[in-house]
Design an enzyme around this catalytic site. Structure first.
Site, PDB file in Angstrom:
ATOM      1  N   GLU A  60     -18.597  11.985   5.207  1.00 42.27           N
ATOM      2  CA  GLU A  60     -17.692  11.095   5.961  1.00 42.27           C
ATOM      3  C   GLU A  60     -16.971  11.759   7.131  1.00 42.27           C
ATOM      4  O   GLU A  60     -15.819  11.420   7.439  1.00 42.27           O
ATOM      5  CB  GLU A  60     -16.671  10.437   5.011  1.00 42.27           C
ATOM      6  N   ASN A  67       0.831  -1.197   0.000  1.00 43.49           N
ATOM      7  CA  ASN A  67       0.000   0.000   0.000  1.00 43.49           C
ATOM      8  C   ASN A  67       0.874   1.260   0.000  1.00 43.49           C
ATOM      9  O   ASN A  67       0.437   2.340   0.349  1.00 43.49           O
ATOM     10  CB  ASN A  67      -0.924  -0.021   1.219  1.00 43.49           C
ATOM     11  N   HIS A  72      -5.211  14.783  -5.420  1.00 44.14           N
ATOM     12  CA  HIS A  72      -4.025  14.649  -4.565  1.00 44.14           C
ATOM     13  C   HIS A  72      -3.161  15.889  -4.599  1.00 44.14           C
ATOM     14  O   HIS A  72      -2.115  15.947  -3.976  1.00 44.14           O
ATOM     15  CB  HIS A  72      -3.228  13.414  -4.972  1.00 44.14           C
ATOM     16  N   GLU A  81      -9.759   6.504 -10.466  1.00 43.97           N
ATOM     17  CA  GLU A  81      -8.717   7.460 -10.737  1.00 43.97           C
ATOM     18  C   GLU A  81      -8.281   7.340 -12.184  1.00 43.97           C
ATOM     19  O   GLU A  81      -7.939   6.261 -12.632  1.00 43.97           O
ATOM     20  CB  GLU A  81      -7.520   7.196  -9.818  1.00 43.97           C
TER      21      GLU A  81
END
Ligand code: GLN
Ligand code: ZN
EC number: 2.1.1.14
Length: 757
Positions: free
Chosen positions: A487, A122, A698, A669
């Site tokens: 969220e 990750n 980003h 993306e």
């Protein structure tokens, strides 16, 4: 008998309390100077070197540190800096950050280089870019400075560097020239680097070539050989060729025949490594660095098993065997000593970076006969004597009883698509976001006050509901079509669900770097997973009560929850993912029952654990990962629209499997990478509706209306417009409010333009 030496491939660099993250972010905000940032970096490096030295590590790295990413450092080292960044006329460090994060200041407007997942981790690396103006030239400053920095403070290091094969393989070639055009030059620069390192007094350079654990072709192996014949020519120091994340079954011969002084092999993830060794042998004039301490997991090493493995390795070669981690410890947290809240009964099963150093020391002692009365050994074996957790037998029989119909949603896609069109009545090119809205200071403060019991549950909820109401109002004003609740209750898309499910454990400080200054704190799958009670229903229904527009329910999918957690090792990944899928399925059905018409099940990390070797893709992963997703949503009504979202990876080669997840809509993306995914969609007659992200979240850069319009127009060439959605490429939680509003305004304006055409 001489001492069994021990080596660490690399150590985490973000700081045990994320010091580098905080310092870098202050630097980005112009709150501290470059010198102050350098000082923090220096202290972190020093602490890593001293820790490893005190723990008796024989091979300690320098240049495992980076201000952002090691691939980007390598691009810098080789001079692969695209013209548009050089033209900014910034300092070296700021040019480096501009490539990583984009640069929008003083009338400049440059986007960041794309990011991709680093193999099956990750961690995300910056993809180096070559174009026809790229002129490679060596800049070894950082590497040599760090080597000297270590030496001056008392540590003799091996110098780490990503190797030319991996670097060139992972780079992106924008111009007319391809990899081959740069190979010889790059190899010569590595050769020059080795010469400079030797001159500076280095004895070892660790060249990392993880790309060898991918499938290689005959041409690849010829390339590898060609590169290293140049690199290793006339070297005046020792070179360790380090591989990790798997075995090098197809290049083993090539590698062992080259004049490396040592070769590092992964005995943890490399299924075939031991076999290779036993079949092919290992040259006795080289040193074998054996990756036997798992660099990715957080569980204690089982010394009995490891010693058995080491004995087998030694039986297969006369070479010196150095015990090593299986990969860089970048992928695990710093130390269990930062964990105050977990009991010692739990913590005794864990091993983070620091504890893995102890494991290496213990193992070398035991092997060398320096464990009097077998204290170290027996204490370790006590951990494995009894079952760590009890099985949930009800759940086990449920999983045993699952059949084809549990994995199949009815009616079929086309029929549902029609039903949903009528039920939802959305415009052409519906606009939406991926879920989170900016997590401003007040949002985080509210969550943290609640966690620390400084406010009541009532106060906590009221704050979040106010935020949700504001967020809904903002989205209505912006004119978005499908809304989200924002969220605000989540710190992290996986941690939040883990906290609300039975079976997970949480750490306080166990951060792992994800990209640049971003870290994640993966939960630990400790026992069998099940849902305690409804998780998101209250937030979603409240949000829906604030508007007549549809609000998407927002869940994280089972594959992502598993892939972003530290999994158990006592039961299979497949069983773990099915347990999680059944829990999330209950939540999906609950949302539907409470009037939520669209439910997004994020699978951001779907590709993450895709085996690196093609032949294992289906049998070892997709054959259970895709059905797990289907199990989550197969029970909903035809008019309920299921969305999913993915980011940061190449989907082209698993596009059919993604379509097979049988979601109604997928957002992903696409803005930071190239548009090749669009051709893949077209070629494969992708059936699921799609929202390829129209701008990069980003970076703080605000996309213009024209830019978005042109992105959508490009997409129209590949995807029928009836199937296209318009959305950013990921959640907005890391962005500021101002840029978010500005960007979304442009997004909606762009949607209106394309609709009218
Ligand atoms: N729904 C999540 C969000 O918007 C998705 C995050 C992700 O894809 N990483 O934050
Ligand atoms: Zn995303």
């Amino acid at each position: 008998m001489s001492k069994t030496r021990i080596s660490v491939i690399g150590y985490p660099r973000i700081g045990s309390l994320r010091e580098l993250k905080f310092a870098s972010e202050k630097y980005f905000a112009k709150e501290i100077s470059q010198e102050e940032l350098n000082k923090v970096a220096h202290e972190l490096k020093l602490s890593n070197w001293h820790t490893q030295k005190n723990d008796g590590i024989d091979f300690i790295s320098s240049n495992d540190f980076s201000f952002y990413d090691g691939m980007l450092d390598t691009a810098f080292m080789l001079g692969a800096i695209p013209e548009r960044y050089k033209k900014l006329g910034l300092s070296k460090l700021d040019t480096f950050f501009a490539m990583a994060r984009g640069y929008q200041e003083g009338g400049n407007d440059v986007t960041a280089l794309p990011m991709k997942k680093w193999f099956n981790t990750n961690y995300h690396y910056i993809v180096p870019e070559f174009d026809d103006s790229t002129e490679l030239a060596l800049d070894a400053t950082k590497i040599l400075e760090e080597f000297n920095e270590a030496k001056e403070t008392g540590t003799e290091t091996k110098i780490n560097v990503i190797g030319p094969y991996t670097f060139l393989k992972l780079a992106h070639y924008k111009g007319t020239k391809n990899l081959c055009a740069y190979a010889e030059k790059a190899a010569n620069l590595y050769k020059e680097l080795l010469a400079k390192a030797a001159e500076a007094g280095a004895k070892w350079v660790q060249i990392e070539e993880p790309a060898l654990v991918h499938d290689t072709t005959a041409d690849d192996r010829v390339l590898f050989e060609k590169l290293y014949k140049i690199v290793l020519d006339e070297k005046k120091l020792s070179v360790l060729l380090e591989t990790y994340f798997g075995d090098i079954r197809d290049s083993y011969k090539t590698v062992t025949e080259l004049p490396f002084d040592a070769i590092g092999l992964d005995f943890i993830e490399g299924k075939e490594t031991l076999n290779l060794l036993q079949k092919e042998g290992f040259p006795k004039d080289k040193i074998l660095f054996a990756g036997v301490v798992n660099g990715k997991n957080i569980w204690k090493n089982n010394y009995a098993k490891t010693i058995e493995l080491v004995n087998k390795i030694k039986a297969a070669t006369e070479a010196e065997v150095v015990l090593s981690t299986s990969c860089s410890l970048l992928h695990v947290p710093y130390t269990i000593r930062n964990e105050i809240k977990l009991s010692s009964d739990i913590l005794k099963h864990f091993s983070f970076a620091r504890e893995k150093l102890f494991e290496l020391t213990d193992l070398s002692r035991i092997i060398d006969g320096k464990d009097p009365n077998s204290n170290l050994f027996n204490r370790n074996q006590d951990l494995f004597k009894n079952e760590r957790v009890q099985e949930n037998s009800v759940l086990a029989s449920k999983i045993n009883g699952l059949g084809e119909k549990d994995y199949t949603r009815l009616p079929a896609f086309e029929e549902r698509e029609e039903i949903q069109k009528n039920a939802l009545n959305l415009p052409l090119f519906p606009t939406t976001t991926i879920g989170s809205f900016p997590q401003t200071k007040d949002v985080r403060a509210n969550r943290s006050a609640f966690k620390k019991d400084q406010i009541t549950a009532g106060q906590y909820k009221e704050f979040n509901k106010n935020k949700i109401a504001e967020c809904i109002k903002l989205q209505e004003e912006l004119g978005l079509d499908v809304l989200v609740h924002g969220e605000y209750e989540r710190n992290d898309m996986v941690e939040y669900f883990g906290e609300n499910l039975e079976g997970f454990l949480f750490t306080e400080k166990a951060w792992v770097q994800s990209y640049g200054t971003r870290c994640v704190k993966p939960p630990v799958v400790w026992g069998d997973v099940s849902r305690k009670s409804a998780i998101t229903v209250e937030w979603s229904t409240f949000a829906q009560s604030c508007t007549s527009a549809p609000v998407k329910g927002m869940l994280t999918g089972p594959v992502t929850i598993l892939n972003w957690s530290f999994p158990r090792e006592d039961i299979s990944l497949k069983t773990q993912v099915l347990q999680i899928a059944l829990a999330i399925r209950e939540e999906v059905l609950d949302l539907e029952k409470n009037g939520i018409k669209i439910i997004q099940i994020d699978e951001a990390a779907l590709r993450e654990k895709l085996p690196l070797r093609h032949s294992d893709w289906h049998t070892e992963y997709l054959d259970w990962a895709i059905p797990a997703f289907r199990l989550v949503h197969s029970g909903v009504r035809p008019e309920t629209q299921i969305h999913t979202h993915m980011c940061y990876s190449e989907f082209n080669d698993i596009i059919k499997d993604i379509d097979n997840m049988d979601a109604d809509v997928i957002t992903f993306e696409a803005s930071r990478g190239d548009l090749t995914i669009l051709s893949a969609l077209k070629e494969n007659n992708f059936r699921t509706q799609v929202g390829p992200g129209v701008y990069d979240i980003h970076s703080p850069r605000v996309p213009t209306v024209e830019e978005i319009v042109s992105a959508v127009k490009k997409m129209e060439n590949y995807v029928p417009k009836q199937k296209l959605w318009i959305n950013p490429d990921c959640g907005l939680k890391t962005r500021g409010e101002k840029e978010t509003v500005a960007s979304l305004k442009n997004l909606v304006a762009a949607a209106k333009i394309v609709r009218n055409e």
